[in-house]
Design an enzyme around this catalytic site. Structure first.
Site, PDB file in Angstrom:
ATOM      1  N   HIS A 162      -8.014   0.393  -2.411  1.00 46.68           N
ATOM      2  CA  HIS A 162      -8.712  -0.844  -2.080  1.00 46.68           C
ATOM      3  C   HIS A 162      -8.749  -1.057  -0.573  1.00 46.68           C
ATOM      4  O   HIS A 162      -7.872  -0.579   0.153  1.00 46.68           O
ATOM      5  CB  HIS A 162      -8.002  -2.060  -2.704  1.00 46.68           C
ATOM      6  CG  HIS A 162      -8.223  -2.226  -4.164  1.00 46.68           C
ATOM      7  ND1 HIS A 162      -7.204  -2.571  -5.036  1.00 46.68           N
ATOM      8  CD2 HIS A 162      -9.332  -2.126  -4.930  1.00 46.68           C
ATOM      9  CE1 HIS A 162      -7.687  -2.665  -6.260  1.00 46.68           C
ATOM     10  NE2 HIS A 162      -8.985  -2.394  -6.220  1.00 46.68           N
ATOM     11  N   CYS A 249      -2.089  -8.633  -3.821  1.00 37.76           N
ATOM     12  CA  CYS A 249      -2.670  -8.480  -5.163  1.00 37.76           C
ATOM     13  C   CYS A 249      -2.285  -9.589  -6.133  1.00 37.76           C
ATOM     14  O   CYS A 249      -3.003  -9.844  -7.095  1.00 37.76           O
ATOM     15  CB  CYS A 249      -2.232  -7.147  -5.781  1.00 37.76           C
ATOM     16  SG  CYS A 249      -2.474  -5.700  -4.746  1.00 37.76           S
TER      17      CYS A 249
END
Length: 254
Positions: A162, A249
């Site tokens: 990511h 996250c």
């Protein structure tokens, strides 16, 4: 400033979460303790936390950052790139509506978008084109952002899962960066604080109202952040690293 946080209690199925690491399965009891400590660190920053219940059918559901994106003007329900995570959006949308009402937007097929690929710098959003976020998903997001007077720019990824695996915007023009992001031209206008390769995991941290929350055990990175004048809170995320998770996250911040 952030006023609200959305987080989700880890489910017992966390031990079967998606992983590219070779560190074994998470210890669930330890993961729970680490999550509580993470929430405590957030509370010290003066935010109100909405804690959602665990979703046992979705091992990765503790990582609430991916199925939703929170902006100043709207909430966006994404379409995660991993098939096993698509069902998470059904439970995140009601939480978003508590704060945004009808100002909810959606990423639709064939677009895919993990919000872990999206980094906010003021009203500009950088979108990582990755294994989880495709061109169509990024394009849809840019259209949504422009509808509300914001903007988006695509950043191709070459090495990491990511965008925020290797980046953290700490406000005030300061960008923490590791690996492939250190020399990317898209970020040349920012003050780049380079993370040693040996501490690259620490590039995933969060700014919350003047405090930087980062993983523990990365002294060089911590020192560089403190030198910039930020207060630092360290949290142990060892069990989440085993399932490709980091500090950013586990919360939505807005």
């Amino acid at each position: 400033m952030f006023n609200y946080i959305i987080a989700r209690t880890p489910c017992k199925a966390l031990i079967d979460g998606i992983s590219s690491a070779d560190d074994g399965k998470p210890d669930y009891d330890l993961a729970m303790k680490q999550h509580l400590a993470y929430l405590d660190a957030l509370r010290k920053c003066g935010v109100e936390i909405l804690l959602l219940p665990p979703l046992e059918d979705y091992p990765d559901s503790v990582f609430v950052e991916d199925p939703a994106l929170c902006t100043k003007h709207c909430g966006i329900v994404t379409r995660p790139g991993a098939d096993t995570r698509r069902g998470e959006i059904d439970s995140i949308e009601p939480a978003l509506r508590r704060f945004y009402g009808d100002k909810i937007e959606h990423i639709k097929a064939p677009g895919t978008l993990d919000a872990g690929d999206v980094m906010m710098v003021g009203d500009c959003f950088y979108i990582g084109k990755s294994a989880r976020t495709n061109e169509e998903g990024a394009s849809q997001l840019i259209t949504i952002l422009e509808k509300y007077g914001m903007s988006g720019h695509v950043v191709p990824l070459e090495e990491v899962l990511h965008l925020k695996t290797g980046l953290a915007y700490l406000e005030n023009g300061n960008l923490l960066a590791a690996g492939e992001f250190i020399n990317k031209p898209e970020f040349a206008h920012l003050n780049i604080i380079e993370i040693p390769e040996s501490e690259s995991y620490a590039a995933n941290c969060i700014w919350v109202n003047g405090t930087v929350i980062m993983p523990s055990g990365y002294p060089a990175t911590e020192s560089r952040i403190r030198e910039l004048g930020y207060r630092v809170e360290t949290v142990d995320t060892s069990e989440y690293r085993k399932v490709d998770g980091g500090v950013s996250c586990m919360s939505l911040r807005f």
